[in-house]
Motif scaffolding. Structure first.
Motif, PDB file in Angstrom:
ATOM      1  N   ASN A  62      -1.978   1.498  -8.838  1.00 29.40           N
ATOM      2  CA  ASN A  62      -2.910   0.564  -8.249  1.00 29.40           C
ATOM      3  C   ASN A  62      -2.146  -0.454  -7.373  1.00 29.40           C
ATOM      4  O   ASN A  62      -1.140  -0.995  -7.812  1.00 29.40           O
ATOM      5  CB  ASN A  62      -3.573  -0.145  -9.433  1.00 29.40           C
ATOM      6  CG  ASN A  62      -4.723  -1.005  -9.019  1.00 29.40           C
ATOM      7  OD1 ASN A  62      -4.617  -1.783  -8.093  1.00 29.40           O
ATOM      8  ND2 ASN A  62      -5.816  -0.863  -9.720  1.00 29.40           N
TER       9      ASN A  62
ATOM     10  N   ARG B 185       0.825  -1.214   0.000  1.00 36.61           N
ATOM     11  CA  ARG B 185       0.000   0.000   0.000  1.00 36.61           C
ATOM     12  C   ARG B 185       0.861   1.268   0.000  1.00 36.61           C
ATOM     13  O   ARG B 185       0.583   2.212  -0.735  1.00 36.61           O
ATOM     14  CB  ARG B 185      -0.939   0.013   1.224  1.00 36.61           C
ATOM     15  CG  ARG B 185      -2.157  -0.853   1.047  1.00 36.61           C
ATOM     16  CD  ARG B 185      -3.427  -0.019   1.141  1.00 36.61           C
ATOM     17  NE  ARG B 185      -4.482  -0.648   0.379  1.00 36.61           N
ATOM     18  CZ  ARG B 185      -5.584  -0.023  -0.057  1.00 36.61           C
ATOM     19  NH1 ARG B 185      -5.752   1.254   0.206  1.00 36.61           N
ATOM     20  NH2 ARG B 185      -6.484  -0.649  -0.755  1.00 36.61           N
TER      21      ARG B 185
ATOM     22  N   ASN C 171      -2.701  -3.457  -6.694  1.00 34.81           N
ATOM     23  CA  ASN C 171      -2.575  -4.774  -7.347  1.00 34.81           C
ATOM     24  C   ASN C 171      -1.397  -4.807  -8.313  1.00 34.81           C
ATOM     25  O   ASN C 171      -0.706  -5.811  -8.440  1.00 34.81           O
ATOM     26  CB  ASN C 171      -3.843  -5.130  -8.113  1.00 34.81           C
ATOM     27  CG  ASN C 171      -5.040  -5.289  -7.192  1.00 34.81           C
ATOM     28  OD1 ASN C 171      -4.951  -5.920  -6.153  1.00 34.81           O
ATOM     29  ND2 ASN C 171      -6.148  -4.670  -7.559  1.00 34.81           N
TER      30      ASN C 171
ATOM     31  N   GLU D 146     -10.112  -1.628   1.194  1.00 34.09           N
ATOM     32  CA  GLU D 146      -9.480  -2.874   0.787  1.00 34.09           C
ATOM     33  C   GLU D 146     -10.585  -3.897   0.555  1.00 34.09           C
ATOM     34  O   GLU D 146     -11.517  -4.010   1.340  1.00 34.09           O
ATOM     35  CB  GLU D 146      -8.527  -3.341   1.879  1.00 34.09           C
ATOM     36  CG  GLU D 146      -7.102  -3.384   1.355  1.00 34.09           C
ATOM     37  CD  GLU D 146      -6.060  -3.375   2.438  1.00 34.09           C
ATOM     38  OE1 GLU D 146      -5.312  -4.330   2.496  1.00 34.09           O
ATOM     39  OE2 GLU D 146      -6.040  -2.386   3.206  1.00 34.09           O
TER      40      GLU D 146
ATOM     41  N   GLY E 235     -11.637  -5.850  -4.885  1.00 31.07           N
ATOM     42  CA  GLY E 235     -10.250  -5.382  -4.867  1.00 31.07           C
ATOM     43  C   GLY E 235      -9.692  -4.934  -6.190  1.00 31.07           C
ATOM     44  O   GLY E 235      -8.485  -4.880  -6.359  1.00 31.07           O
ATOM     45  N   LYS E 236     -10.564  -4.613  -7.127  1.00 29.70           N
ATOM     46  CA  LYS E 236     -10.086  -4.239  -8.464  1.00 29.70           C
ATOM     47  C   LYS E 236     -10.621  -2.868  -8.893  1.00 29.70           C
ATOM     48  O   LYS E 236     -11.679  -2.454  -8.454  1.00 29.70           O
ATOM     49  CB  LYS E 236     -10.570  -5.269  -9.492  1.00 29.70           C
ATOM     50  CG  LYS E 236     -10.058  -6.682  -9.268  1.00 29.70           C
ATOM     51  CD  LYS E 236      -8.742  -6.866  -9.956  1.00 29.70           C
ATOM     52  CE  LYS E 236      -8.043  -8.136  -9.530  1.00 29.70           C
ATOM     53  NZ  LYS E 236      -8.246  -9.255 -10.399  1.00 29.70           N
ATOM     54  N   ILE E 237      -9.864  -2.241  -9.787  1.00 24.07           N
ATOM     55  CA  ILE E 237     -10.368  -1.031 -10.437  1.00 24.07           C
ATOM     56  C   ILE E 237     -10.603  -1.378 -11.894  1.00 24.07           C
ATOM     57  O   ILE E 237      -9.693  -1.835 -12.590  1.00 24.07           O
ATOM     58  CB  ILE E 237      -9.387   0.143 -10.314  1.00 24.07           C
ATOM     59  CG1 ILE E 237      -9.076   0.413  -8.840  1.00 24.07           C
ATOM     60  CG2 ILE E 237      -9.968   1.399 -10.965  1.00 24.07           C
ATOM     61  CD1 ILE E 237      -8.091   1.548  -8.612  1.00 24.07           C
TER      62      ILE E 237
END
Lengths: 119, 231
Positions: A47, A38, A49, B175, B29-31
């Motif tokens: 992002n 983070r 991810n 989150e 948890g995704k954009i």
């Protein structure tokens, strides 16, 4: 520092590159604890991810490792970082020679130019 | 469990088919970027997910349940057009949101407004269109929702503020939550997208991880989009 990203190249590959430079230049030293995913994501403005993917790639290259429940650390093996630095330098040198070749200059001439540059 | 699941969704207005057999499933948890030309069906799809339009046929499930009152509690929606009463002051709108949504964090909203140099004692009528859009986005992102749906969040704001807004989206979604952003300003937002969904003529024609797509096509999402939808 402002980080810029080229939309034509996968973002995680560009993050990987920034991270390699951090490791080579000693921003993060051998055995150092790394910030969390983070925190990195906030710094790079990406992002989380995507950041995770870049860190996973660094881990598979054995440049960093995860200590269960404790977070991620830079490898303790200095040789690994030395090797990374060596590889990175070769890539940079190759791309310089390629550029010079495109304008018709051979290796010997290219080195002369290098020597002529004042830092 | 899937956060959002859309199965064989069709929507027609009279004889005009707007959405044709749309199937889509999204995890947390995704954009996700919902990308398409004007009139492709983006807003219609978004309105159906928000239970503001009923499908002609097919099913939309949010966290495994059909859309309705329960799904509205977990979806934070930024519509294309503002629905706020413009006679209100920003501070009054904050109170209004606090009444409406249990998951609304008023302190967070005030902090974000302050970062954007917006005065909470100002009336909305006194603000420019771009400023009103910022207020609305701040309100939507100050909820602790499971799914944020932002319909054209960048339309009226200047490029410098766009960056701030993207950072706001990145650092403020929970989150485990997901964000769907519909837009045609692809180059501005593509760096933060995990996945892209291309919609054309009421159909989903592509759903991919964005970095995988860049790698495969050796181009930016913006370029790929332009190539695919060349007029």
């Amino acid at each position: 520092m402002e980080f810029t990203f080229d939309n034509n190249i996968p973002i995680y590959i560009q993050l990987l590159d920034y991270m390699k430079i951090y490791l080579i230049s000693g921003v993060f030293k051998c055995g150092d604890k790394l910030p969390s995913v983070r925190e990195f994501a906030v710094t790079f403005k990406v992002n989380p991810n995507t950041m995770q993917k870049a860190l996973a790639e660094l881990e598979s290259m054995k440049l960093i490792y995860t200590e269960r429940t404790n977070g991620k650390y830079v490898t303790k093996d200095e040789k690994v970082i030395e090797k990374l630095k060596d590889e990175y330098a070769i890539t940079l040198a190759k791309s310089y020679f390629q550029g010079m070749k495109r304008i018709g200059l051979g290796k010997a001439d290219s080195i002369k130019y290098l020597e002529g540059i004042k830092e | 469990m899937k956060l959002l699941e859309i199965k064989h969704l069709n929507k027609s207005f009279g004889k005009k088919e707007i959405l044709k057999d749309v199937n889509l499933s999204l995890t947390g948890g995704k954009i996700i970027g919902l990308l398409g030309k004007n009139g492709a069906g983006k807003t219609t799809l978004i309105k159906i997910i928000n239970d503001l339009l009923t499908p002609t046929s097919g099913e939309v499930l949010v966290k495994g349940k059909k859309v309705g009152i329960e799904s509205k509690k977990v979806i934070s929606y930024l519509p294309e057009r503002t629905y706020l009463n413009k006679q209100m002051k920003v501070s009054e709108v904050i109170e209004y949101f606090k009444d409406f949504y249990d998951d609304f964090d008023a302190d967070k909203a005030k902090k974000l407004l302050n970062d954007l140099d917006l005065d909470i004692n100002e009336h909305l009528t006194k603000m420019s269109k771009g400023m009103q859009e910022k207020v609305q986005l701040v309100l939507v992102m100050s909820r602790a929702a499971d799914l944020y749906i932002l319909d054209e969040p960048l339309g009226g704001v200047d490029p410098a503020t766009r960056d701030y807004i993207l950072d706001t989206i990145l650092s403020n979604f929970n989150e485990g939550a997901s964000v769907i952003i519909s837009t045609h300003l692809i180059s501005d937002i593509e760096r933060i997208l995990d996945e892209v969904v291309f919609i054309d003529n009421g159909k989903i024609i592509l759903h991919s991880d964005s970095d995988e797509l860049r790698k495969k096509e050796n181009a930016s999402i913006d370029d790929i989009f332009r190539r695919m939808f060349k007029c």
